[in-house]
Write an enzyme that holds these catalytic residues in place. Structure first.
Site, PDB file in Angstrom:
ATOM      1  N   PRO A   5       0.762  -1.257   0.000  1.00 42.26           N
ATOM      2  CA  PRO A   5       0.000   0.000   0.000  1.00 42.26           C
ATOM      3  C   PRO A   5       0.792   1.305   0.000  1.00 42.26           C
ATOM      4  O   PRO A   5       0.696   2.118   0.915  1.00 42.26           O
ATOM      5  CB  PRO A   5      -0.837  -0.126   1.265  1.00 42.26           C
ATOM      6  CG  PRO A   5       0.006  -0.937   2.183  1.00 42.26           C
ATOM      7  CD  PRO A   5       0.692  -1.940   1.284  1.00 42.26           C
ATOM      8  N   CYS A   6       1.530   1.557  -1.069  1.00 44.89           N
ATOM      9  CA  CYS A   6       2.245   2.829  -1.173  1.00 44.89           C
ATOM     10  C   CYS A   6       1.273   3.998  -1.319  1.00 44.89           C
ATOM     11  O   CYS A   6       1.639   5.147  -1.050  1.00 44.89           O
ATOM     12  CB  CYS A   6       3.246   2.797  -2.318  1.00 44.89           C
ATOM     13  SG  CYS A   6       2.573   2.339  -3.910  1.00 44.89           S
ATOM     14  N   HIS A   7       0.015   3.716  -1.688  1.00 39.10           N
ATOM     15  CA  HIS A   7      -0.980   4.786  -1.793  1.00 39.10           C
ATOM     16  C   HIS A   7      -1.321   5.385  -0.430  1.00 39.10           C
ATOM     17  O   HIS A   7      -1.899   6.456  -0.353  1.00 39.10           O
ATOM     18  CB  HIS A   7      -2.252   4.272  -2.485  1.00 39.10           C
ATOM     19  CG  HIS A   7      -2.934   3.144  -1.790  1.00 39.10           C
ATOM     20  ND1 HIS A   7      -2.557   1.822  -1.988  1.00 39.10           N
ATOM     21  CD2 HIS A   7      -3.949   3.118  -0.898  1.00 39.10           C
ATOM     22  CE1 HIS A   7      -3.326   1.046  -1.247  1.00 39.10           C
ATOM     23  NE2 HIS A   7      -4.177   1.805  -0.563  1.00 39.10           N
TER      24      HIS A   7
END
Length: 186
Positions: free
Chosen positions: A130-132
């Site tokens: 989850p780099c978002h």
């Protein structure tokens, strides 16, 4: 030669390209228009079989029914990138962190924030890693390899942001109920 499997899945954020190694671990998940996205290469095996579990879990995630993917992941990167990506894996659904917080989690000095940002930008496993969930120190919706409007859409889906979510940099869209996916080409 290492066998690479690939498939495409339809998703609210556009078609996803998934790759996996011979053991079935995901090696990449790309979206249309992504900076540094994978493209199917000669010699890769197009086979949906290794991706059944990933497809089911992604569908559940996009339906708002899944918070943790629990999939085997195998992304290649430097030791520094691996540390950054492991820190991303620890950011819970519906939460956000800053680049500075990720740097602190891996024991990097504050001056390493740019390097942390570069490692996050090089994450080959969008959505499932989850780099978002990483935002600017001022709360700004900063860069995302898959596009800032996809980032906002994913964070809205997870309940990390509410109300208006940008549809494109510099514009706003009112979000009520289920978030609308960004245009497939964005």
């Amino acid at each position: 030669m290492t066998t690479v499997y690939w498939t495409r899945l339809d998703a609210p954020v556009g078609p996803l390209l998934l790759t996996a190694d011979a053991d079935g671990a995901l090696t990449s998940l790309s979206v249309p228009g992504q900076k540094g996205a994978q493209t199917a290469a000669d010699g890769w095996r197009h086979d949906a079989g290794p991706f059944r579990t990933a497809a089911e879990r992604l569908a559940a995630y996009f339906a708002g029914e899944l918070e943790e993917f629990g999939l085997p992941l195998s992304a290649r990167g430097t030791e520094f990138r691996q540390r950054v990506w492991a820190a991303l894996d620890e950011v819970p659904y519906g939460a956000t962190v800053t680049y500075g917080e990720i740097a602190a989690r891996i024991g990097a000095p504050r001056a390493a924030v740019r390097a942390v940002g570069g490692a996050i930008g090089a994450n080959p496993l969008l959505i499932v890693r989850p780099c978002h969930r990483v935002i600017g120190a001022d709360g700004a919706m900063t860069g995302y390899a898959g596009g800032v409007d996809r980032k906002a859409w994913l964070l809205t889906l997870e309940g990390a942001i509410a109300g208006g979510a940008p549809s494109a940099p510099g514009t706003a869209r009112q979000v009520t109920g289920t978030p609308r996916p960004p245009a497939a080409g964005s």
